[in-house]
Design an enzyme around this catalytic site. Sequence first.
Site, short mmCIF file in Angstrom:
data_model
loop_
_atom_site.label_atom_id
_atom_site.label_comp_id
_atom_site.label_asym_id
_atom_site.label_seq_id
_atom_site.Cartn_x
_atom_site.Cartn_y
_atom_site.Cartn_z
N TYR A 51 0.85 -1.21 0.00
CA TYR A 51 0.00 0.00 0.00
C TYR A 51 0.88 1.26 0.00
CZ TYR A 51 -3.78 -3.07 1.82
OH TYR A 51 -4.71 -4.07 2.02
N HIS A 107 0.71 -11.43 2.29
CA HIS A 107 -0.35 -10.73 1.53
C HIS A 107 -1.11 -11.66 0.56
CE1 HIS A 107 -1.40 -6.39 0.14
NE2 HIS A 107 -2.43 -7.18 0.04
#
Length: 279
Positions: A51, A107
């Site tokens: 991110y 992730h």
Amino acid sequence: MSHIPTITLRDGLAVPAVGFGTAGIRGAAGVQAMTSALAQGYRLLDTAYNYENEGTVGLAVKRSGLPRADVLVSSKLPGRYHDHAIATIQESLYRAGLDYFDIYLIHWPNPQRDLYVEAWQALIDAQRFGLVRSIGVSNFLPEHLDRLEKETGVLPAINQIELHPLHSQAALRQYDAEHGIITEAWSPLGGQGGRTKPVQALPLIQQLAEKYQKSPAQVILRWEYQLGVLPLPLSRNTGRQAQNLAIFDFALTDAEVAAITALDDNEEQFVDPREHEEL
Ligand code: A2P
């Protein structure tokens, strides 16, 4: 301010039943949005190396004035560093200006690279070293979770997956529940691919919002809470941030929960973790 119930993970960490998603929230406006979320009562911020906002998250925690121990920060290991997990966690901590993450997840499984078991072993070590308090995964399917258990003997505390009324993930939720894994929801309002509005506009969601005098988003988040799922809604708007925490003063009936779950018609295509290569 809403009181948020807590959920206890298999490794003993108590986490709030709703957290704050931060994908795409960065920079000075991001610090402002996250500081606002903390002021509204959020105590779990969900970020990821990919991110590119771990610094923003760390600064917001500092600016909030809250004791570090009162806020949980969760981040995620990117696919390209499955074989360099410890150094990646350390780099992320330096970026965030934190000494430890409360939660750290892999992730994506990236099964084509086939390094997620090695990454998981490193996360087990990171927990032992005190770099992270609780460890889990994101976007893992039963076949990936079974391998972690078989090869390391340790199951994740959390599996964070795409979950909303059009993708209610019955099979994966059941697997997680049977294995003592808490399911977290990304895009809990259907956000991915601009689906938020259509999901909130579904007639059943609208009817229930009317019945309970709540917003469609609150009905959806309440449904997730009653399923035992921990949603991570994202909003840049202070009013909607507060609204998304105000879901503990009403309850859907079991039949209503089942009816929302049944909105998933299996027709739409969602991201398939077997195929998805995110590095
Ligand atoms: P905004 O930042 O303007 O509030 P998801 O969490 O499923 O990814 O969805 C995120 C999207 O949903 C964001 O675009 C956010 O916009 C919007 N959103 C968040 N909370 C609400 C709410 N309570 N009502 C309507 N839209 C919302």
